[in-house]
Design an enzyme around this catalytic site. Structure first.
Site, short mmCIF file in Angstrom:
data_model
loop_
_atom_site.label_atom_id
_atom_site.label_comp_id
_atom_site.label_asym_id
_atom_site.label_seq_id
_atom_site.Cartn_x
_atom_site.Cartn_y
_atom_site.Cartn_z
N HIS A 1 0.95 -1.32 0.13
CA HIS A 1 -0.10 -0.21 0.12
C HIS A 1 0.90 1.24 -0.06
O HIS A 1 0.38 2.69 -0.64
CB HIS A 1 -1.09 -0.01 1.31
CG HIS A 1 -2.54 -1.35 0.93
ND1 HIS A 1 -3.32 -0.56 0.91
CD2 HIS A 1 -1.92 -1.92 1.46
CE1 HIS A 1 -3.93 -1.74 1.20
NE2 HIS A 1 -2.84 -2.73 1.03
N ASP B 1 2.64 9.17 -0.35
CA ASP B 1 2.41 8.58 -0.47
C ASP B 1 2.24 8.00 -1.50
O ASP B 1 2.25 7.69 -3.01
CB ASP B 1 0.87 9.24 -0.85
CG ASP B 1 -0.32 8.85 1.00
OD1 ASP B 1 -0.30 8.05 1.13
OD2 ASP B 1 -0.99 9.93 0.70
C1 GDG Z 1 -2.22 3.44 3.20
C2 GDG Z 1 -1.33 4.34 2.19
C3 GDG Z 1 -3.30 4.18 0.76
C4 GDG Z 1 -8.94 9.98 8.04
N1 GDG Z 1 -9.48 10.56 8.96
C5 GDG Z 1 -10.85 10.56 9.33
C6 GDG Z 1 -10.68 8.95 8.23
N2 GDG Z 1 -9.90 8.84 7.14
C7 GDG Z 1 -10.17 7.91 6.52
C8 GDG Z 1 -9.77 8.56 5.06
C9 GDG Z 1 -9.69 7.39 4.36
C10 GDG Z 1 -8.54 6.89 4.99
O1 GDG Z 1 -8.38 7.42 6.10
C11 GDG Z 1 -7.07 7.66 4.25
O2 GDG Z 1 -6.76 6.75 3.10
P1 GDG Z 1 -5.18 7.28 2.62
O3 GDG Z 1 -5.20 6.88 1.45
O4 GDG Z 1 -4.47 9.29 2.45
O5 GDG Z 1 -4.17 6.90 3.89
P2 GDG Z 1 -2.95 6.14 4.92
O6 GDG Z 1 -4.18 5.38 6.19
O7 GDG Z 1 -2.43 5.98 4.94
O8 GDG Z 1 -3.02 4.10 4.29
C12 GDG Z 1 -2.22 5.03 1.68
C13 GDG Z 1 -4.00 4.09 1.31
O9 GDG Z 1 -3.01 2.62 2.35
C14 GDG Z 1 -4.92 2.41 0.35
O10 GDG Z 1 -4.13 1.89 -0.39
O11 GDG Z 1 -3.84 5.22 -0.45
O12 GDG Z 1 -1.22 5.47 0.60
O13 GDG Z 1 -0.20 5.12 2.78
O14 GDG Z 1 -10.82 6.37 4.05
O15 GDG Z 1 -11.56 9.15 4.69
N3 GDG Z 1 -11.98 8.27 8.50
C15 GDG Z 1 -13.25 8.72 9.60
N4 GDG Z 1 -12.81 10.05 10.27
C16 GDG Z 1 -11.39 10.00 10.46
O16 GDG Z 1 -11.37 11.77 10.72
N5 GDG Z 1 -13.94 7.86 9.27
#
Ligand code: GDG
Length: 492
Positions: A155, A363
């Site tokens: 990821h 990212d």
């Molecule tokens: C890894 C990789 C890759 C965030 N704050 C809240 C909340 N979130 C949710 C967002 C989104 C998710 O969390 C974050 O997704 P990301 O893609 O930004 O990132 P990572 O956690 O770093 O994940 C990343 C991912 O895996 C998938 O392959 O994209 O690059 O690092 O869904 O909406 N959700 C809620 N409350 C929050 O305060 N409910």
């Protein structure tokens, strides 16, 4: 349909609020799959004797979770995963720390999970291991005799070979990846970096299509960008409840321009840089005074890691500075929310914001960018301002692509987004939404599993399974040995 066995660091409960991209992405994609999901429960125990497995059932999903020992947590999770692999994969060698006891902890936890998976494995299962916490798990499973198709998805970014060489166990790590039948990456760049390492340092050679031959074994390396469940997210963003929340948002603080950022508190997400860019926007374009508000949702993560505690301090300091310097009795420039917000509320906030500001320093993908796009009103959409260093930028080219390290460039892009004519916004949004839908969570999973299923051996369940298992066991036995030199480990 065969059962899918998933292994990831955490196995989130389908009904819990989580701020992790990996869990959200898999849960979104799992819908109608018969699946078993193995992961850490999040609990700690003082010694191995106290580790037991909890099994929970949610419709077609069965979750097997177990605690870690305090030592595992220190060495495997904090020490190797968070203090070595995470910074290296995000090109932050300045923050990386390496210690032999931590890599040993990483091997130990991987072996334990492999034994647990093995004892619950059916002959027809497809195994799909997720992310950097479990790179050696596949080789461990092969050593224990698993003959099932084995897939792995990374990821986070795959760093350039020059950076990965900083990890003392680099040869072992990438060789372990080659034990899988299929390895998936978020972007072409990640896949290219992996291939460069395999060919340059493991004596591998590129075959036709996506295959690489390494030491007599074939590994298929595919690009398979992670996505979101677009229909359910669109449903949340367009619900009656969301409409009420948007109305509330516009009435309460009365900023005419809402800019939204949503990120776990992590140094890769570029949060301090984003706040500085917003400050620059207020300096360069004073017409935004009393008009624009940056709402930054930033739930804390890894609070017990010093680098993360520092970010929180820095963020709080910057918010205070900006609000103190630019704010007024009737205007708070930055609204900073340092906790988890419900997913439905997030969808409404995206839809109620004219600008989605997604500016990580690096990212793997970034699902927030995709969520922001899908939540928009097609007739009056907001504009996505996206870092060139997010994996999502490879696909989402109609966003305003920026360098997150340059506050002036980001400020100009945000101003352009704020003042963009409606026709241009609609045109860009249509192209972005089509691409996000095309590459949603369902397609991510089915795309990967289609390649993995092609690996299914006709020998499964037959008499000659045992010799095949023995051959595989022998092939991977060396991987569990102590760290070895590059020269002795080239033949996998
Ligand atoms: C890894 C990789 C890759 C965030 N704050 C809240 C909340 N979130 C949710 C967002 C989104 C998710 O969390 C974050 O997704 P990301 O893609 O930004 O990132 P990572 O956690 O770093 O994940 C990343 C991912 O895996 C998938 O392959 O994209 O690059 O690092 O869904 O909406 N959700 C809620 N409350 C929050 O305060 N409910």
């Amino acid at each position: 349909m065969q059962r899918l066995v998933i292994v990831s660091n955490r196995a989130p409960r389908p009904d819990e609020v989580s701020s992790g991209g990996l869990g959200a992405c898999i849960l979104d994609a799992l819908h109608d799959h018969d699946a078993a999901w193995f992961g850490w429960s999040g609990d700690l125990v003082s010694n191995e004797g106290e580790i037991s497995t909890t099994c929970a059932r949610y419709d077609q999903l069965t979750q097997f979770t177990m605690p870690m020992t305090e030592r595992d947590y220190r060495e495997h999770y904090l020490g190797f995963c968070n203090a070595a692999l995470w910074p290296v994969h995000h090109h932050r060698l300045d923050l990386a720390r390496f210690a032999p006891e931590c890599s040993e902890g990483y091997r130990r936890v991987n072996r334990r999970f492999a034994r647990k998976v093995m004892s619950n494995l059916h002959a027809n299962d497809l195994i799909w291991v997720q992310d950097y916490h479990f790179i050696p798990l596949g080789a461990n499973l092969r050593m224990l005799g698993a003959a099932n198709p084995l897939g792995f998805f990374l990821h986070i970014p795959f760093p350039t070979p020059e950076v990965l060489l900083a990890v003392p166990e680099h040869i072992w790590l990438v060789s372990s990846l080659c034990a899988y039948d299929v390895v998936g990456f978020q972007t072409n760049t990640d896949r290219q970096n992996f291939c460069r390492f395999v060919c340059g340092f493991l004596g591998g050679e590129a075959m036709s299509g996506n295959a690489l031959r390494v030491g007599g074994k074939i590994v298929t390396a595919v690009v398979c960008p992670a996505g979101i469940d677009t229909d359910s997210f669109y449903g949340m963003a367009t619900s009656r409840r969301a409409a009420l929340q948007i109305k509330q948002l516009r009435r309460d603080g009365e900023p005419r321009i809402n800019i939204i950022g949503v990120d776990r508190q992590d140094y890769t997400k570029g949060l301090p840089e984003r706040l500085r860019s917003f400050r620059r926007l207020l300096e360069l374009y004073p017409q935004n005074h009393k008009a624009a508000t940056l709402m930054q949702i930033a739930p804390p993560s890894h609070e017990d890691v010093p680098a993360y505690a520092q970010i929180r301090q820095e963020l709080e300091g910057l918010c205070g500075e900006i609000n103190g310097q630019h704010g007024d009795v009737d205007w708070t420039p930055v609204r900073y929310i340092c906790r988890n917000v419900a997913r439905e509320a997030l969808a409404a906030l995206y839809r109620g914001s004219q600008v989605g500001l997604v500016t990580p320093l690096r990212d793997g993908m970034n699902l927030v960018a995709k969520e922001y796009v899908i939540a928009q009103d097609e007739d009056d959409p907001g504009v996505l301002v996206l870092s060139r260093f997010a994996g999502a930028a490879e696909d989402l080219r109609e966003a305003l692509i920026v360098n997150p390290y340059d506050p002036d460039e980001v400020a100009h892009a945000v101003q352009r987004a704020i003042t963009m004519p409606r026709e241009e916004r609609i045109e860009r949004h249509q192209a972005l939404a089509a691409r996000v839908r095309e590459r949603d969570a369902h397609n991510w999973m089915t795309g990967f599993l289609r390649v993995l299923e092609a690996e299914r051996s006709p020998a499964l369940g037959c008499d000659y399974l045992a010799p095949m298992q023995q051959r595989r066991r022998a092939r991977y036995a060396w991987m569990d040995a102590r760290p070895m030199s590059a020269a002795s480990s080239v033949a996998v």
